[in-house]
Design an enzyme around this catalytic site. Structure first.
Site, PDB file in Angstrom:
ATOM      1  N   LYS A  60      28.673   2.825  16.301  1.00  0.00           N
ATOM      2  CA  LYS A  60      28.826   1.984  15.022  1.00  0.00           C
ATOM      3  C   LYS A  60      27.452   0.975  15.341  1.00  0.00           C
ATOM      4  O   LYS A  60      27.354   0.445  16.373  1.00  0.00           O
ATOM      5  CB  LYS A  60      29.986   1.401  15.180  1.00  0.00           C
ATOM      6  CG  LYS A  60      29.819   0.423  13.868  1.00  0.00           C
ATOM      7  CD  LYS A  60      31.388  -0.176  13.667  1.00  0.00           C
ATOM      8  CE  LYS A  60      32.450   0.962  13.074  1.00  0.00           C
ATOM      9  NZ  LYS A  60      33.741   0.281  13.188  1.00  0.00           N
ATOM     10  N   LYS A 117      25.879  -2.440  13.609  1.00  0.00           N
ATOM     11  CA  LYS A 117      26.252  -3.457  12.635  1.00  0.00           C
ATOM     12  C   LYS A 117      25.217  -3.638  11.785  1.00  0.00           C
ATOM     13  O   LYS A 117      23.782  -3.793  12.229  1.00  0.00           O
ATOM     14  CB  LYS A 117      26.679  -4.961  13.254  1.00  0.00           C
ATOM     15  CG  LYS A 117      27.961  -4.543  14.128  1.00  0.00           C
ATOM     16  CD  LYS A 117      29.148  -4.704  13.459  1.00  0.00           C
ATOM     17  CE  LYS A 117      30.418  -4.702  14.014  1.00  0.00           C
ATOM     18  NZ  LYS A 117      31.715  -4.394  13.295  1.00  0.00           N
ATOM     19  N   ASP A 172      28.140  -0.450   9.680  1.00  0.00           N
ATOM     20  CA  ASP A 172      29.360  -1.540   9.434  1.00  0.00           C
ATOM     21  C   ASP A 172      28.685  -2.897   8.935  1.00  0.00           C
ATOM     22  O   ASP A 172      27.955  -3.730   9.740  1.00  0.00           O
ATOM     23  CB  ASP A 172      30.149  -1.753  10.699  1.00  0.00           C
ATOM     24  CG  ASP A 172      31.509  -2.708  10.369  1.00  0.00           C
ATOM     25  OD1 ASP A 172      31.569  -3.171   9.084  1.00  0.00           O
ATOM     26  OD2 ASP A 172      32.226  -3.016  11.389  1.00  0.00           O
ATOM     27  N   ASN A 216      30.706  -5.637   7.431  1.00  0.00           N
ATOM     28  CA  ASN A 216      31.745  -6.690   7.727  1.00  0.00           C
ATOM     29  C   ASN A 216      31.907  -7.461   6.246  1.00  0.00           C
ATOM     30  O   ASN A 216      31.830  -8.709   6.566  1.00  0.00           O
ATOM     31  CB  ASN A 216      31.634  -7.457   9.066  1.00  0.00           C
ATOM     32  CG  ASN A 216      31.889  -6.583  10.099  1.00  0.00           C
ATOM     33  OD1 ASN A 216      30.841  -5.805  10.859  1.00  0.00           O
ATOM     34  ND2 ASN A 216      32.898  -6.408  10.674  1.00  0.00           N
ATOM     35  N   GLU A 237      30.550   0.999   6.294  1.00  0.00           N
ATOM     36  CA  GLU A 237      31.953   0.270   6.282  1.00  0.00           C
ATOM     37  C   GLU A 237      31.723  -1.307   5.945  1.00  0.00           C
ATOM     38  O   GLU A 237      31.068  -2.035   6.073  1.00  0.00           O
ATOM     39  CB  GLU A 237      32.306   0.272   7.897  1.00  0.00           C
ATOM     40  CG  GLU A 237      33.535  -0.256   8.448  1.00  0.00           C
ATOM     41  CD  GLU A 237      33.821  -0.078   9.778  1.00  0.00           C
ATOM     42  OE1 GLU A 237      33.525   0.992  10.371  1.00  0.00           O
ATOM     43  OE2 GLU A 237      34.326  -1.145  10.422  1.00  0.00           O
ATOM     44  N   GLU A 251      40.219  -2.048   7.539  1.00  0.00           N
ATOM     45  CA  GLU A 251      40.327  -3.204   8.682  1.00  0.00           C
ATOM     46  C   GLU A 251      40.870  -4.591   8.124  1.00  0.00           C
ATOM     47  O   GLU A 251      41.488  -4.962   8.809  1.00  0.00           O
ATOM     48  CB  GLU A 251      39.437  -3.182   9.753  1.00  0.00           C
ATOM     49  CG  GLU A 251      38.123  -4.178   9.269  1.00  0.00           C
ATOM     50  CD  GLU A 251      36.846  -4.121  10.113  1.00  0.00           C
ATOM     51  OE1 GLU A 251      36.215  -3.153  10.175  1.00  0.00           O
ATOM     52  OE2 GLU A 251      36.975  -5.208  10.683  1.00  0.00           O
ATOM     53  N   ASP A 293      44.350  -0.471  10.060  1.00  0.00           N
ATOM     54  CA  ASP A 293      44.562  -0.878  11.783  1.00  0.00           C
ATOM     55  C   ASP A 293      46.029  -1.200  11.764  1.00  0.00           C
ATOM     56  O   ASP A 293      46.666  -1.715  10.953  1.00  0.00           O
ATOM     57  CB  ASP A 293      43.774  -2.418  11.590  1.00  0.00           C
ATOM     58  CG  ASP A 293      44.019  -3.285  12.768  1.00  0.00           C
ATOM     59  OD1 ASP A 293      45.113  -3.308  13.323  1.00  0.00           O
ATOM     60  OD2 ASP A 293      42.983  -3.788  13.238  1.00  0.00           O
ATOM     61  N   HIS A 335      40.714   1.382  12.767  1.00  0.00           N
ATOM     62  CA  HIS A 335      39.793   0.188  13.062  1.00  0.00           C
ATOM     63  C   HIS A 335      40.584  -0.157  14.553  1.00  0.00           C
ATOM     64  O   HIS A 335      41.672  -0.688  14.674  1.00  0.00           O
ATOM     65  CB  HIS A 335      40.032  -0.906  12.093  1.00  0.00           C
ATOM     66  CG  HIS A 335      39.342  -2.196  12.622  1.00  0.00           C
ATOM     67  ND1 HIS A 335      40.191  -3.245  12.820  1.00  0.00           N
ATOM     68  CD2 HIS A 335      38.148  -2.465  12.923  1.00  0.00           C
ATOM     69  CE1 HIS A 335      39.684  -4.408  13.297  1.00  0.00           C
ATOM     70  NE2 HIS A 335      38.229  -3.909  13.579  1.00  0.00           N
ATOM     71  N   GLU A 347      37.808   4.608  17.555  1.00  0.00           N
ATOM     72  CA  GLU A 347      36.834   3.805  17.847  1.00  0.00           C
ATOM     73  C   GLU A 347      36.965   3.104  19.122  1.00  0.00           C
ATOM     74  O   GLU A 347      37.823   2.635  19.528  1.00  0.00           O
ATOM     75  CB  GLU A 347      36.748   2.519  16.787  1.00  0.00           C
ATOM     76  CG  GLU A 347      35.683   1.404  17.009  1.00  0.00           C
ATOM     77  CD  GLU A 347      35.723   0.437  16.005  1.00  0.00           C
ATOM     78  OE1 GLU A 347      36.912  -0.026  15.254  1.00  0.00           O
ATOM     79  OE2 GLU A 347      34.693  -0.282  15.561  1.00  0.00           O
TER      80      GLU A 347
HETATM   81 MG   LIG Z   1      34.420  -3.151  11.041  1.00  0.00          MG
END
Ligand SMILES: [Mg+2]
Length: 367
Positions: A169, A171, A202, A204, A228, A254, A277, A304, A324
């Site tokens: 993954k 970011k 990801d 966020n 994500e 998540e 999650d 998550h 993950e």
């Molecule tokens: Mg995430």
């Protein structure tokens, strides 16, 4: 054996775990894992240890809700009836739900009840919850944080590939699209595309819709497995628009706290990979509902964080796609799950299968 198992004792406490590695994304840093434990004792003497967490704030509020409201309400309830127990917990907290603190608190009780009853019955969680598969592929998150320089990012990706992980993954959410793209292009060039090694993106929740569409279209060139949390999690309609504008699968979950929030995403086609999650959704009981809901929409689940617990849940259901890999309990467990040929195997010991070190837990207790 008496099929009924009233809960005769319920306790909660809070530990603070240091982060195992610095972790930053587009919106926040992981400050410490506030880990709230709940221990339930059943009439037969069986015990279960459940837990929940935050990444740095709100742990005290979770603990307070447990001690003042939830734990007094569960004494006397039957731990072998997870649905009835969960409904009773919800009924006790109607005034503060749907919401993160309440879901996190309920999760600690729910996971403790599952641990106690499956230990009593001598069954591992993955099997008691469905037993669909003995192992699932795992991808690495530790090499892809946003604060890492592109060289470190590439090193982390290559190391993960060599270690046999199914993917990494990375970011995204640097100030400019060009910077994100440079980083991703370097990673893809380093790992190649021949052996199916996946790159998960990801954000966020950091983008606005216009920016998300532009970036997603640019990111398509590196063939990511998913994008994500591209947008604020409480905006499924924007995710739906984005999903229609890009070929990259959209992943969310998540930051969702109820089964019906997942239902909205799935029915809108706003996300095609669901990432419940187990702490934030309120425990194992609702987690399984999300996984089964996903299956009815032909969607995979890729939970998550919390790999120590999610490995059993992802193995329980036929649509568990990935776990993950973010170890965070090493300091308070005696054994760590090992990656074998890019997969994590569900623990076969009864209960949640987490080999807690109670002395180390006690040492980190702050409330
Ligand atoms: Mg995430």
């Amino acid at each position: 054996m008496n099929p009924r198992e009233p809960i005769v004792r319920a306790e909660a406490w809070l530990c603070e775990l240091a982060v195992e590695r610095p972790r930053t994304d587009a919106m926040q840093s992981f400050r410490a894992q506030e880990t709230v434990f709940v221990e339930l004792t059943l009439a037969s003497g069986a015990r279960g240890l459940g837990y929940t967490y935050t990444i740095g704030t709100g742990g005290g509020a979770v603990l307070s809700l447990l001690r003042e409201t939830l734990l007094p309400a569960v004494v006397g309830l039957d731990a072998t009836r997870p649905e009835a127990l969960w409904t009773a917990l919800l009924d006790t907290t109607r005034a503060t739900t749907v919401g993160a603190i309440t879901a996190l608190a309920i999760a600690a009780v729910d996971t403790a009840a599952w641990d106690a009853t499956t230990r009593r019955d001598g069954r591992p969680l993955w099997q008691a919850a469905g037993g669909a598969q003995e192992s699932v592929p795992t991808y690495d998150t530790e090499g892809g944080w946003l604060h890492l320089h592109v060289d470190e990012l590439v090193q982390g990706a290559v190391a993960a590939q060599q270690a046999g992980f199914a993917g990494i993954k990375v970011k995204v959410g640097k100030p400019s699209l060009a910077e994100d793209l440079d980083r991703l292009t370097a990673v893809r060039a380093a790992v190649g595309s021949a052996d199916g090694f996946e790159i998960m993106l990801d954000a966020n929740q950091c983008f606005t819709l216009d920016d998300a569409i532009r970036r997603a279209r640019a990111f398509e060139a590196i063939d990511p497995a998913w994008l994500e949390e591209p947008l604020p999690a409480d905006d499924p309609l924007a995710h739906q628009q984005l999903a229609r504008a890009t070929t990259i699968p959209i992943a969310v979950g998540e930051s969702l706290y109820s089964i019906r929030q997942f239902q909205t995403y799935a029915s809108l086609g706003a996300a095609t990979i669901l990432q419940p999650d187990v702490a934030r959704i309120g425990g194992i009981t609702p987690w399984l509902k999300v996984a089964h809901l996903a299956e009815t929409h032909s969607l995979p689940v890729a939970p998550h964080f919390l790999m120590e617990l999610h490995v059993s849940l992802a193995c329980a259901v036929p649509n568990g796609r990935y776990v993950e890999h973010v170890p965070q309990l090493s300091a308070i467990t005696r054994t760590t799950q090992q990656v074998r040929e890019g997969r994590l195997h569900a623990p076969i010991t009864p209960g949640l299968g987490i080999d807690w070190n109670r002395d180390e837990i006690d040492r980190r207790r702050i409330a």
